[in-house]
Design a protein around this motif. Sequence first.
Motif: not given
Length: 308
Positions: A179-182, A285-288
């Motif tokens: 999962m991706v916490p931002l 962002s590209p990283e996200e």
Amino acid sequence: MRKKVSIIGAGNVGATLGLLIAQSGLADVVLFDVVEGMPKGKALDLLEACPLWGSPSKVVGTNDYTDTEGSEIIVITAGFPRKPGMSRDDLLFANSDVVKEAAKRTSALSPQAKIIVITNPMDAMTYAAWRASGLPQNRVMGMGGVLDSSRFRTFISLELGVSPKDVEALVLGGHGDDMVPLPRFTTVKGVPITELLDREKIEALIERTKTGGAEIVSLLKQGSAYYAPASSAFEMVRAIVLDEKRPLPCSAYLNGQYGIKGIFVGVPAVLGSDGVERVLELRLSPEEMELLNKSARSVQVLIEKLNT
Ligand code: TXD
């Protein structure tokens, strides 16, 4: 007329969600389970609490799908937990049979319903429910992001010693290990946490969020979390029943948004009486974006297994 919410699977998450709905008087509740007697017992217990809550909700327990007829929302929590010797794939196929049956039977009786899937592996199960139900994509969604964000909010509030109410967080991607916490979109009264905490601390809070489910499983020894999961599902149910148009992270069908197509994965979506009324596209962002794509690929792999 009060709306009806049917909960398929009256286990820990299902029964707790039933309690939250009945206690608030938001809707009538049907608890369905394959175990004989149990859903009826839990429903009667909840009904007998309604006078104390001052709630007008009707609560019915059943082993018969016909009692779910005319539901506004179907919440699917039914399934098996992982047993010793069982692989994730075994669980995938066992639970997809349960979820598909639930989605097919309930959508036939409630063709106007919205379906919220909770059963794990949740994003793949949401896809399975959508296919089996024949409902439009916007009326099927999964619960994961609200819970993961609530966990992130909790850990941030503990770290900073501020009320969790004033912490807003965003977690995208599949409801799994990647999962991706931002942090960029996570704020304390509007201030991004990147202004309040150093990178290392944020990384530690992200890690705890990602393993939040496992942390509880290891403490409970038996079963998994259910108070926060049921509360998260309740937030989604309320947004739909009251047509709140709330932007909530949930597993939604993507048709090219974020460069992803044909699967359900966690993104911010506006929930109202039509279900997922809109997917909000953030400028990542590209990283996200790479993290979200990686997470989506894991979901895609499970869906491909289901489709073979
Ligand atoms: O964020 C999330 N999405 C999650 C997901 C957070 C917490 C829990 N998560 C998953 O939800 C968990 O991994 C499970 O797959 C489900 C339900 O969790 P819960 O803790 O409620 O599990 P229980 O207590 O075992 O309840 C499952 C119930 C149980 O009463 C079974 O008898 C019933 O499902 N069951 C069925 N009901 C109807 N129809 C069929 N076929 C069926 N099979 C089992």
